[in-house]
Structure formats: C-alpha cells, structure tokens
Motif scaffolding. Structure first.
Motif, short mmCIF file in Angstrom:
data_model
loop_
_atom_site.label_atom_id
_atom_site.label_comp_id
_atom_site.label_asym_id
_atom_site.label_seq_id
_atom_site.Cartn_x
_atom_site.Cartn_y
_atom_site.Cartn_z
N ILE A 116 0.82 -1.21 0.00
CA ILE A 116 0.00 0.00 0.00
C ILE A 116 0.86 1.26 0.00
O ILE A 116 0.58 2.22 -0.73
N LEU A 117 1.90 1.29 0.83
CA LEU A 117 2.74 2.48 0.94
C LEU A 117 4.06 2.35 0.20
O LEU A 117 4.80 3.33 0.08
N GLY A 118 4.36 1.15 -0.27
CA GLY A 118 5.63 0.94 -0.95
C GLY A 118 6.82 0.95 -0.02
O GLY A 118 7.96 1.17 -0.46
N GLU A 119 6.59 0.72 1.27
CA GLU A 119 7.69 0.69 2.23
C GLU A 119 8.48 -0.61 2.11
O GLU A 119 7.95 -1.64 1.68
N ARG A 120 9.73 -0.54 2.53
CA ARG A 120 10.56 -1.73 2.57
C ARG A 120 10.58 -2.26 4.00
O ARG A 120 10.78 -1.52 4.96
N VAL A 121 10.36 -3.53 4.15
CA VAL A 121 10.37 -4.17 5.47
C VAL A 121 11.52 -5.16 5.50
O VAL A 121 11.57 -6.10 4.70
N GLY A 122 12.46 -4.91 6.41
CA GLY A 122 13.62 -5.79 6.54
C GLY A 122 13.24 -7.15 7.10
O GLY A 122 12.11 -7.39 7.52
N TRP A 123 14.23 -8.05 7.11
CA TRP A 123 13.94 -9.43 7.50
C TRP A 123 13.54 -9.52 8.97
O TRP A 123 12.77 -10.41 9.34
N ARG A 124 14.04 -8.61 9.81
CA ARG A 124 13.68 -8.67 11.22
C ARG A 124 12.21 -8.35 11.45
O ARG A 124 11.51 -9.03 12.19
N ARG A 125 11.74 -7.29 10.78
CA ARG A 125 10.31 -6.96 10.91
C ARG A 125 9.45 -8.02 10.23
O ARG A 125 8.36 -8.32 10.70
N ALA A 126 9.92 -8.56 9.12
CA ALA A 126 9.19 -9.64 8.47
C ALA A 126 9.10 -10.86 9.39
O ALA A 126 8.06 -11.53 9.47
N ALA A 127 10.19 -11.14 10.11
CA ALA A 127 10.18 -12.25 11.06
C ALA A 127 9.20 -11.97 12.20
O ALA A 127 8.52 -12.89 12.69
N ALA A 128 9.10 -10.70 12.63
CA ALA A 128 8.16 -10.35 13.68
C ALA A 128 6.72 -10.59 13.22
O ALA A 128 5.88 -11.07 13.98
N VAL A 129 6.43 -10.24 11.95
CA VAL A 129 5.09 -10.49 11.40
C VAL A 129 4.81 -12.00 11.40
O VAL A 129 3.73 -12.45 11.78
N GLY A 130 5.81 -12.78 10.98
CA GLY A 130 5.65 -14.23 10.99
C GLY A 130 5.40 -14.77 12.39
O GLY A 130 4.55 -15.65 12.59
N ALA A 131 6.12 -14.22 13.38
CA ALA A 131 5.91 -14.64 14.76
C ALA A 131 4.50 -14.28 15.23
O ALA A 131 3.86 -15.05 15.97
N GLY A 132 4.02 -13.11 14.79
CA GLY A 132 2.66 -12.72 15.16
C GLY A 132 1.61 -13.68 14.64
O GLY A 132 0.67 -14.05 15.36
N PHE A 133 1.78 -14.12 13.39
CA PHE A 133 0.82 -15.08 12.84
C PHE A 133 0.96 -16.44 13.50
O PHE A 133 -0.01 -17.19 13.60
N LEU A 134 2.16 -16.77 13.99
CA LEU A 134 2.33 -17.97 14.78
C LEU A 134 1.50 -17.86 16.06
O LEU A 134 0.86 -18.84 16.50
N GLY A 135 1.48 -16.64 16.64
CA GLY A 135 0.65 -16.42 17.82
C GLY A 135 -0.82 -16.63 17.52
O GLY A 135 -1.58 -17.18 18.34
N VAL A 136 -1.26 -16.20 16.33
CA VAL A 136 -2.66 -16.42 15.93
C VAL A 136 -2.95 -17.92 15.84
O VAL A 136 -4.00 -18.40 16.28
N LEU A 137 -2.01 -18.67 15.27
CA LEU A 137 -2.20 -20.12 15.17
C LEU A 137 -2.26 -20.77 16.55
O LEU A 137 -3.02 -21.72 16.77
N VAL A 138 -1.47 -20.26 17.48
CA VAL A 138 -1.54 -20.78 18.86
C VAL A 138 -2.93 -20.57 19.43
O VAL A 138 -3.49 -21.45 20.10
N ILE A 139 -3.52 -19.40 19.16
CA ILE A 139 -4.87 -19.11 19.65
C ILE A 139 -5.90 -19.99 18.96
O ILE A 139 -6.80 -20.56 19.59
N LEU A 140 -5.77 -20.12 17.64
CA LEU A 140 -6.76 -20.88 16.87
C LEU A 140 -6.66 -22.38 17.11
O LEU A 140 -7.66 -23.11 16.99
N ARG A 141 -5.45 -22.86 17.41
CA ARG A 141 -5.23 -24.30 17.59
C ARG A 141 -5.88 -25.09 16.46
O ARG A 141 -6.88 -25.78 16.64
N PRO A 142 -5.31 -25.00 15.24
CA PRO A 142 -5.95 -25.62 14.06
C PRO A 142 -6.10 -27.13 14.16
O PRO A 142 -6.84 -27.72 13.41
N GLY A 143 -5.41 -27.76 15.11
CA GLY A 143 -5.56 -29.20 15.25
C GLY A 143 -6.81 -29.62 15.99
O GLY A 143 -7.12 -30.81 16.08
N ARG A 144 -7.55 -28.66 16.52
CA ARG A 144 -8.78 -28.99 17.23
C ARG A 144 -9.82 -29.59 16.28
O ARG A 144 -9.82 -29.31 15.09
N GLU A 145 -10.72 -30.35 16.85
CA GLU A 145 -11.75 -30.97 16.02
C GLU A 145 -12.71 -29.93 15.45
O GLU A 145 -13.23 -30.08 14.35
#
Length: 290
Positions: A116-145
């Motif tokens: 949207i803004l054309g900003e550059r995101v370095g690997w550290r911030r990209a890794a933080a975004v990935g960690a955040g989505f890992l947190g979402v998966l922890v909440i969702l617990r996709p292995g639940r029935e």
C-alpha cells in the motif's frame, strides 16, 4: 512533567476510555442491532468533529479542504464498516477473546505497508510479522476438532483497522496534517451509517439510554485524550501503549462478563504483542538518523 510523559498519560487514559467503549458496545449488541447503536454513536462523533473544527483556524471549511476527497470519504466509510464488524465479533466471541485476536492489527499494518505504501520491510520486521501469525495459530489451535468460524470475523476486523490506518497515513501526508482526516472520519462515517441505520431502528429501553450516553461519552473522551496526546508527544513514543486497550479489554471482559482466556489464548496474545513491540522498535530504529 515532561511533554512525553504527559502524552503517555493522555494515551493511557484514552486506551481505558476505548476499552470501556468496547465493553458497552458488547453489552448493547446483546439487545440491539449493531447498525442502530453504531449510528447513534456516530451522530455524537460527527457533532464532536464539527465543533472541534469550528474552534480551530479555518473553521469547518478549512477542515473540509483536502487534496484527496475520495480517499477521505472512503476512509470514513471503511471505518464504519470496520466498527460494525468489530462489534459483531465482540458479540460473537466475547470481549476478552476478541482482544486476543485484535492484537494482530499492528503487525498487519507492517505487512500491508509494503503493497500500500511501498515501504521496505527488513527481515527482522518480516520475522516479527511471521511470529505474530504464529501467535494467531496458537490461539486458533488448528488441530482442534472444531474450528470457530467467528474467529474469522475478528481477524477481518483487524484487517479493516490496519487498512484504515494505512490510508490515514496517506491522507494525512497529502493534506499536511490530520485535521481533514479527523473531520471526514466523523462526518463521512455518520453520513454512510445514516443510510443504513434507520432500517434497524429499535425502541430503546429507558435504562439502556444511559448505556448509550456512556458509549458516546467514552468514545468522545477517548478521541479527545488521544488528540491531546499526539499534540504533546511523538507518535512513535505513544504507539506501544495502544496495546493497553487490549489489556484493559481483557480485564473488563473477565470482571464484567465473566469471560476467561485459556492458556493458549494468553500465550498466543503474548506472542503477538511481543512481536508487535519488536516490529515497532525496528521501525523506530530505521527512522532514526545515524
């Protein structure tokens, strides 16, 4: 007291007001259609921004002056839709679980700033975004029935506020300030919801008008305090305290509605907030000369 400390104090009070606003919205959503009381809330907000504009240099005409009118109007409409989705998620999930999912939105801002803004995101911030989505998966617990589809409503609300925030940055940069953005948020939003809300008009019990007044007062007070905070302190110093709205929301959900967060939700929320604060730290460092 330094200006930054004053700004932080105002921001803390604003987050508390917004948490109260969320709690009252959840309460009203249990008895009334969401478009109905969101419309009433927006009428109060529109009056607030008009009065605010009239007291500033240039008056209402000055606040209406913008280089990006279509963008400003679209922002206002988008925020109304986002608020209705958010309140619906509060009703479906509860205040505390909703806050757990909503914590992802600052990371969504980081991710969406690239296209949207054309900003550059370095690997550290990209890794933080990935960690955040890992947190979402922890909440969702996709292995639940059973997967709760209401979680998707919460994530949609988070996506909506992230896109709105990025469009606000574009609008404020184009107009050289936030004045028109605040004005169009209230007025365009009120006009849009007024096209829909009357179809959901519902007689309100006398006692619930008190809750409606509290909803309006909490929202207007929160916006006033936040505007004051940004007037006396830098935005980057205040942004971490936005997470306290979620913390306050969890506390109110537990104390007022008897909601609880299980260990997976608490752990996922902690991961998301830690990742968001790290991404913010990297953003501050990237913007600091030298």
């Amino acid at each position: 007291m330094s200006e930054d400390l004053r700004g932080i104090r105002y921001a803390l009070m604003a987050m508390a007001c917004f948490a109260v606003q969320d709690a009252v919205s959840k309460h009203l959503a249990e008895s009334y259609p969401v478009p109905f009381f969101v419309m009433l809330r927006y009428w109060a907000f529109a009056l607030f921004v008009v009065v605010l504009a009239s007291r500033r240099p240039g008056g209402v005409r000055g606040a209406m002056r913008t280089r990006r009118p279509v963008l400003q109007i679209f922002r206002g409409v988008l925020l109304v839709v986002q608020i209705m989705v958010f309140v619906s998620a509060l009703d479906l999930l509860g205040l505390a679980p909703m806050m757990a999912f909503f914590a992802i939105y600052p990371l969504l801002i980081t991710m969406l700033a690239v296209p949207i803004l054309g900003e550059r995101v370095g690997w550290r911030r990209a890794a933080a975004v990935g960690a955040g989505f890992l947190g979402v998966l922890v909440i969702l617990r996709p292995g639940r029935e059973v997967f709760d589809p209401n979680a998707l409503v919460a994530l949609l609300a988070s996506l909506g506020i992230a896109v709105y925030s990025l469009l606000t940055r574009i609008a404020a940069k184009a107009d050289g300030g936030s004045g028109p953005a605040v004005f169009y948020t209230g007025v365009a939003g009120a006009a849009a919801i007024t096209l829909v809300g009357p179809f959901y008009w519902t007689p309100m019990a006398p006692a619930d008008w008190g809750w409606m007044v509290l909803l309006a007062v909490a929202g207007l007070t929160g916006h006033s305090l936040l505007i004051r905070a940004y007037e006396v302190a830098e935005a980057v110093r205040l942004q971490p305290f936005a997470y306290l709205q979620m913390v306050f929301g969890v506390i109110l959900g537990w104390s007022l509605f008897g909601e609880t967060l299980d260990p997976a939700m608490l752990g996922g929320m902690a991961i998301i907030i830690a990742a968001g604060l790290y991404a913010l730290l990297r953003e501050i460092r990237a913007a600091t000369p030298g």
